[in-house]
Enzyme design. Structure first.
Site, PDB file in Angstrom:
ATOM      1  N   ASP A  19      38.552  52.258  72.910  1.00  0.00           N
ATOM      2  CA  ASP A  19      39.345  51.066  72.665  1.00  0.00           C
ATOM      3  C   ASP A  19      38.842  49.984  73.631  1.00  0.00           C
ATOM      4  O   ASP A  19      38.156  50.299  74.607  1.00  0.00           O
ATOM      5  CB  ASP A  19      40.823  51.416  72.937  1.00  0.00           C
ATOM      6  CG  ASP A  19      41.684  50.191  73.013  1.00  0.00           C
ATOM      7  OD1 ASP A  19      41.632  49.366  72.090  1.00  0.00           O
ATOM      8  OD2 ASP A  19      42.412  50.040  74.030  1.00  0.00           O
ATOM      9  N   LEU A  20      39.188  48.744  73.368  1.00  0.00           N
ATOM     10  CA  LEU A  20      38.672  47.661  74.224  1.00  0.00           C
ATOM     11  C   LEU A  20      39.751  47.139  75.195  1.00  0.00           C
ATOM     12  O   LEU A  20      39.729  47.453  76.382  1.00  0.00           O
ATOM     13  CB  LEU A  20      38.130  46.548  73.317  1.00  0.00           C
ATOM     14  CG  LEU A  20      37.076  45.639  73.906  1.00  0.00           C
ATOM     15  CD1 LEU A  20      36.235  45.003  72.810  1.00  0.00           C
ATOM     16  CD2 LEU A  20      37.670  44.558  74.771  1.00  0.00           C
ATOM     17  N   ASP A  21      40.748  46.413  74.681  1.00  0.00           N
ATOM     18  CA  ASP A  21      41.774  45.806  75.555  1.00  0.00           C
ATOM     19  C   ASP A  21      42.629  46.886  76.219  1.00  0.00           C
ATOM     20  O   ASP A  21      43.205  47.733  75.532  1.00  0.00           O
ATOM     21  CB  ASP A  21      42.703  44.903  74.738  1.00  0.00           C
ATOM     22  CG  ASP A  21      41.981  43.704  74.155  1.00  0.00           C
ATOM     23  OD1 ASP A  21      41.271  43.872  73.146  1.00  0.00           O
ATOM     24  OD2 ASP A  21      42.133  42.602  74.707  1.00  0.00           O
ATOM     25  N   ASP A 195      44.563  53.077  75.234  1.00  0.00           N
ATOM     26  CA  ASP A 195      45.752  52.867  76.075  1.00  0.00           C
ATOM     27  C   ASP A 195      47.032  52.569  75.323  1.00  0.00           C
ATOM     28  O   ASP A 195      48.097  52.524  75.936  1.00  0.00           O
ATOM     29  CB  ASP A 195      45.511  51.680  77.023  1.00  0.00           C
ATOM     30  CG  ASP A 195      45.547  50.358  76.272  1.00  0.00           C
ATOM     31  OD1 ASP A 195      44.793  50.217  75.296  1.00  0.00           O
ATOM     32  OD2 ASP A 195      46.356  49.484  76.638  1.00  0.00           O
TER      33      ASP A 195
HETATM   34 MG   LIG Z   1      44.115  48.784  73.936  1.00  0.00          MG
END
Ligand SMILES: [Mg+2]
Length: 252
Positions: A19-21, A195
């Site tokens: 995942d990124l953010d 997250d």
């Molecule tokens: Mg995220």
């Protein structure tokens, strides 16, 4: 911290999904302020030389590429509604243009009265951010849930200070499963690091395949391992890439 050795002991190669953010990049007050630190990018690039690596994010593909530039990885954007396969071909879930326009107008009409709320338009999704006004969570939820109830082509996706309306057919789990059908992902043991609640579907797919799911931060999860923070993810990635360094020539 995270025992990859037990996974790699089987001799099966690994495939990584990030995942990124909130995973590769710290969350920021506004989504456009987010960035991936240079050291994390460098580690990601090293990892991608040795393993199958993909980014699976709620962001559109174009934004993902902007974050990882000059690195261009296989990626799924908008929670899996659009994706670029390992051969570089683009795929996208389509939605009725009229419905998209109607929903967009309705959201704008309501959010026009709330300058502290942010409407982010994606190709086939809408994100309603309330990070600047957490007290308006209920208002945003009601608005988004109402639209999802009226338009079954959309699914409500809660996230950190955001409610999204994404295509009902799209999920990060679907995205991971699709990548796992294709080389170089096929036949690998998947590792998924994320997250937020949208990542839980990715964790479930990875768990079902005997891979390693890693939740970043606190909160309920089906993930089997945990890293406490974005900084911990960055350190882990850097450790991984350092361990890999001597093996490059053998692997290439
Ligand atoms: Mg995220």
């Amino acid at each position: 911290m995270i025992d990859l050795d037990s996974l790699t002991s089987s001799g099966q190669p690994l495939a990584f999904f990030f995942d990124l953010d909130g995973t590769l990049a710290e969350l920021q007050p506004r989504p456009e302020q987010v960035f991936i630190p240079a050291e994390t990018l460098a580690a990601l690039e090293q990892l991608a030389r040795r393993y199958a690596v993909a980014v699976v994010s709620g962001r559109p593909l174009a934004e993902i590429d902007g974050f990882t530039a000059p690195l261009r990885l296989p990626a799924a954007g908008v929670h899996g509604a659009e994706w670029r396969d390992p051969q570089g071909e683009l795929h996208r879930v389509t939605l009725d243009g009229e419905v998209l326009a109607q929903v967009g107008q309705r959201l704008e009409a309501v959010l026009g009265d709330h300058p502290d709320l942010l409407l982010e338009r994606k190709s086939v999704a809408f994100a309603l951010h309330y990070r600047q006004a957490p007290e308006k969570e209920a208002l945003v939820h009601e608005l988004a849930a109402g639209i999802a109830a009226e338009h079954p082509e959309f699914k409500l996706q809660p996230g950190k200070c955001v409610f999204e309306l994404k295509p009902a057919a799209a999920s990060k789990g679907e995205a991971v499963a699709r990548f796992m059908e294709l080389r170089p992902f096929a036949g690998c043991l998947p590792v998924f690091v994320g997250d937020d609640r949208t990542d839980e579907e990715g964790f479930a797919v990875v768990n079902a395949r005997g891979g390693l799911s890693v939740k970043v931060g606190e909160g309920e999860t089906v993930a089997r391992a945990r890293l406490p923070s974005v900084v911990a993810v960055a350190r882990w990635l850097q450790d991984l890439s350092r361990d890999l360094a001597p093996h490059y020539k053998q692997g290439d």
